[in-house]
Structure formats: C-alpha cells, structure tokens
Design a protein around this motif. Sequence first.
Motif, short mmCIF file in Angstrom:
data_model
loop_
_atom_site.label_atom_id
_atom_site.label_comp_id
_atom_site.label_asym_id
_atom_site.label_seq_id
_atom_site.Cartn_x
_atom_site.Cartn_y
_atom_site.Cartn_z
N ARG A 82 63.96 53.28 -39.21
CA ARG A 82 64.44 54.30 -40.12
C ARG A 82 65.15 55.40 -39.35
N GLY B 293 69.88 53.40 -38.78
CA GLY B 293 68.74 52.63 -39.22
C GLY B 293 69.10 51.21 -39.60
N ASP C 199 63.51 58.45 -37.13
CA ASP C 199 62.21 58.16 -36.53
C ASP C 199 62.30 58.32 -35.01
N ASP D 83 65.73 58.02 -45.08
CA ASP D 83 66.42 56.75 -45.29
C ASP D 83 66.75 56.50 -46.75
N THR E 246 61.98 46.93 -39.12
CA THR E 246 62.94 47.86 -39.72
C THR E 246 62.79 49.21 -39.05
N ASN F 136 61.04 51.19 -45.98
CA ASN F 136 60.73 50.83 -44.60
C ASN F 136 59.68 49.73 -44.63
#
Length: 719
Positions: free
Chosen positions: A383, A226, A386, A292, A381, A184
């Motif tokens: 994930r 993601g 989240d 991830d 980015t 991430n």
Amino acid sequence: MQADFSRRTFDPLKHFSAVLSQQGRVQLDADANEQAAILLHHLRTTVADLLGAAAAPAGASGFRIQPVKDSRTAKLLDLRISRGRLYVDGILVENDQFPPATYWNQPDGYLDPEKDSLPATGPFVVYLRVWERLVTALQDPAIREVALGDPGPDTAARAKVVWQVAWCTGQSADDFAVFRDSLNPSPGLLAAQAKRPDDVAVCHLSPEASFRGPENQLYRVEIHTGGRASTESAPGATFKWSRENASVVFPVVSASGATVTVATLGRDSKLDLDVGDYVELLDDAWSARVADDVPGAVPALRKVVAIDPADRLITLDADADADHCHSGAHPFLRRWDHRATSADGAVPLVEDTWIDLEDGVQVRFEAPPRTTATAARTSGTYRRGDYWQIPARTTTGDVEWPRGENGPSLVKPHGVEYHYAILGIVAADGTVTHPPATFEPLPELSTPRGTGESAPTPADPAAPVNPANLTNPANLTNPAAPAPPENPGGVADPVPGTVSAVAPAPTADSVVSLPPGTGSIETPAPSTGNPHDASGSVATSAQPAGASAHSMVVDAPPQGAPVTAPLPSPAEPAPSPTPRPSPAEPASSPIPRPPVADTTAQEPVPQPPTTPTPEQPTTPEQPTAPKTRLGDQLTSWLRTVVPGLWSALVAWLVSLGLPTAVTGAVSGLGSLVIVPVALAVLYALLRRVEAGLPPWLTRLLLGSNRPPSYAAGVEHALG
C-alpha cells in the motif's frame, strides 16, 4: 512519521505499562515517545473495549450524515456532517467546524472535483477514514519557539488525528466489509539485515562490522507506488528509502517549471541537497491523500540536476507539478537517498531476494504465508505510504531488527494505520440508515442505578436499604424499611452461603438471614462509617463450591474476635434470643456464632438486649492521645534550655551596665548567683504572661508554645 527520531521502541507485545526515568541518565527521544505510545495504546484499547469499533456520545453525536439535493433535479449535491465527537477503534475524532463541515469542505479532505465527485443518487456507503499524520513547525509555525532564533531550530513535532469522509459503492454493511478487504488483501512483509560488503574497506570500523556507515542512522523504507510486487514481465510496486527517516525537508517559496525556490538549503552538509539527489514536491493536500482508497496519481520523484546556493534555486530534471505546490498548503521538497532505477523515480519492489540499500544494509520483501497448504502462492500487496524503520548502529556494526531461528524476522509495516467506520448508507430516496451507535454517559456514582435519589451514606444507620439495588432482596432486610417482595423481577436466589448486592452496603441495623445449614453471617456495627472498613464488613463463615462470581463473600472473623449483633431500635424491645443449632457448624467451633433465623418460616430476627450483660462487657473509654508537633521530652528540654540561654544573655547584659567596683566584687559569683537568679525571675515572668503572648513569641522565648504533659499512660506522637 517522517521526523528526526533515533529509533522506534514501542512494542505492544512486550506489555510495558510505563517508561521509568532514572537519575543521572541520558534522556532519549525514544523513551519519551514510547511513554506516549504506551499511554495511547492503553487508553484507546480501553475505549474500544467499552464502546466497540465506532460509537458517539448521545449528547454530542458527531458525523451524522444528511444528504443535500438539488430541489429541481433531486440530484445529490453534498453531504452535511454534523458537529460532535466519534470514537473509532478507541481514537477520539472531533468535528468542531463552524459552520458545520460538508463533504466538499471537510478540513483535511482536499478533494478533487472530478475524481471525488458524489454519485447522483443512492445507494452507496458513506464512511469515515481516520489516521494520524506528522505536523512540524513547517506546517504549523506556532510550534516553533521564536526565542531560539528566527528562523531558529525546530523542537518537538506533533501527531494529528486526521478524519476524512469518503464513499464507496454498496448498500449494506457487508458490502463495505468486502470493500475494506479489497484495499490491502495480503499485506507484504519485510526483513532487514546488515551484511558486510566484500568490496568496501573502511579502516576505522571493526572487521567484523556488518553495517559500514560512519554514523548511526534510522533508515526508512517506504512504498512509493502501491500494488503487487514487480516481476521481469510486469512492473508493479516500487519503494524509496532514506537514511534520515525522510526527515530532511526544504520549505518551498515558489515553483515554476523545473525550477524551485526554497527558503533554506539545510543546516549542514549532512542535511543539505546535492546534485543527484531525488526529491518529491509535496504540500498538505498531497500529504493527506496517501491512503490506498484515495483515487489519484502518485507524485513523481524528481532528480536534482543543479543548485544555485546564492538564490536558493533548485533545478530538477523535469517540470515540477504545479498542482503539488499551493502557497497556502505549506509546500516543501523531501529528500530521498536512493538511486532510481524505475520510471517513477523509485526502486522496483522485488520479492524473495535481498536488496542492497547502502553500507551493508539489506532488505527483503516477501508475501505473507499461505492460509492453507493447498493455496496458490501469490505475491503480497503493498500500500502506498506504508513504511518500515530500520535503526543501524556503528557500535554493534549491525541493524536492530528482530530475529528468529531462520534469521531476520518478517515484519508487517510499521505504519500507516488506517481506521474505518460506516457513517451511513444512503438509499435511492435519500434516506440514511446505519448511523454510528450512540452511548449514554455513565451515571453519577452517587446515584444508584434505576433510581433518581442519592445513595444513602454508609455511616448513617437510619438510611434504608434500597431493594432495587440488591441481587436478592430476600437475603438482606432492614427492620426500618418495608419488606421487599419475594424474588422481585424473577431474579434467582444466589448460591447459599453468599450475599449478593450491588449498592449500597448494609448499614449498622441491617440483619442478614440465611437458610439453615448454609453458614452464618455477622454484621457488626461500623465504627468509622467507612463501608470498606474491617469493622463494618459483612462476614460469612463459609462459601460453598460453585458460588457465584458476582457474590460478595468475606471470610469469617479470626479466632477470638468479638462477635457483635445489631442493636434494635429503643422503641421496639427485642425478644430474648432463641439459639437454633446449625448443621453446618461443627460442635468444636472455637468461634461463637449468633443464632441463625429460619427464613422458611419467616420468623422475626431475634435481637439482643440493649443493656450490657456479663456476656457483653463494656470497655471503658480510653483517653485519646493528643497529636502534637513535638514530643514531651523534646518540649521539656526546649523549655529548659531556651529560657536558660535568655537568662545568660540577660545576666551578661546586666553585668555590662554595672560599675567596675560591683562587677569586680561579684565576678566570682556571676555563674553561681546572677544567672540562676535571672533564670528564676525570667522563667517565672514568662510563665505568668505566657497565656497572653502570641504563639510565635512564646516559641521564641520558651522554645515551644505547649507545656509538656506528663499524664500516665498517654503517649505523644513526634512530628
């Protein structure tokens, strides 16, 4: 976590230490949850500060990796994981599986035989992934209280620490750090606000209200797919949202094709399913594979097209993935409240624009700030898994979200927090290096460091001082113990005017010597045996500037305080003290000071005589005031009133048995003669037999089982 919470209030930046309940106040779930979060934050931060990022106790070192190879081909088949404990970023991780767990049968791994297969040989890095997941009565039926009904309402949920052993390519700790940073690299941020829609008019709301919902809600915005943010030319990350924090779930009984049979359709119209809702079919395996760094596809979101309430049948717009529904893994449907506009059934995640959810609630995604002014602008980015939680309140007509000078603040995801630790690096020949560090338990507090004997009791004046426990033994000696060597172990002398020691405290017959001109030290004999008592403390007259922070320095006694010196052993008569002037002592000092010994000449420390002198008068022993439950005044009052009441009762009973002629003759004398006579006889009889009566009977007849004391100068404490 997707539970039915009102809001999330814990903020480590506020540095709260406790949640304090008040009487007569409403108890909220947010307060109890914040208290638990405060304690966990304090505990885990403390452990991480002490042990570091990852460490295991030496006596129960868990998560040691041992490769298992094929005896014929030397191909790596599995990894044994030792039982025990490990602390990762302060979080206690326990492996108590029996038989011992392996890579393929770890309890919360749910590995895919193809996507999660081990390499045939090294080198590669084996690491541990640690996080917390929600557990409700759906996953663990023992949480539900069946006394409330079967099936009855659920109560509190649980948070469970999940550990998963995984691997990545690499042959050093630096390679693993690069792998972690790649997961991430630039986490995206989110801001939330409420803006009054122009095309919605609700009569029961204030015209100034921005949030137009009819009820208080806790919105949850969660990343579904993601990646980087979506653009017009390239699809990317997507998100989904729920107004109930994604807590509306339906246990699945069976699934076949596009038809799913559920155990219940919800408690009411607010928590049920409607045609057009989007759901995802999950179980324990899919819930545990959201990180991830876990390979695998994202479970698709399906749209509800039909509902059969009688048979509790849900028809979806496409076949449900049977791989997401294992009967032993607690399958369930989770409802989401968005309306899909992307192929995966979610909403495209677009940065730098406000996205409407419902009832005036809006969210905005943005990339993190650039590290330098010349750095190229890139998208953030995002994930999978989240999430952000957004409380919305009808009273204020707004959402509860931090604000800055430019409006709503950009906030990092509220979860999920993943923690990683290297378990070992497997080389090509199968050897394992870089295991987690271990630590020894703290020694017993009663055992001095570096010795195997128990520490002497401070109240025992004959206990010798252990030189091994002193920073500078030359400054702290004991006549009864052998003199320690000068500057043992090459330890530098402390700053003049201070006493440095680890343990134990100086005893009554210990004498502290200082170089000339550096102040004086007093070691009066302790009277209570408490090393921290003021009467047994070590006092110095001054501490020069620049004194060591590890030195034990106590201020000089106040003016007028008696100065005492340690008494020598009766078998060793002490020489007469020879006063020696001290340059550091002013001539007008009101505090008398004992003679200071010159340590450079190693002279014996003078001792005062053992017999009292006019300069050292003895104080007569004062009587100790007895502590009683009642004071003397109250005791004497009780022992007068209570017998008087008994006498009046006896006199009245006696008068009942006398003839009328007698009672008529003495009727006028009842209060003057009968009662006093009965009192005198009864009291004299009770005092005579008091010593043989049990305490409870004495209290009953006399009011107290202790005669009052009227000694002069003695006070009794009440209570």
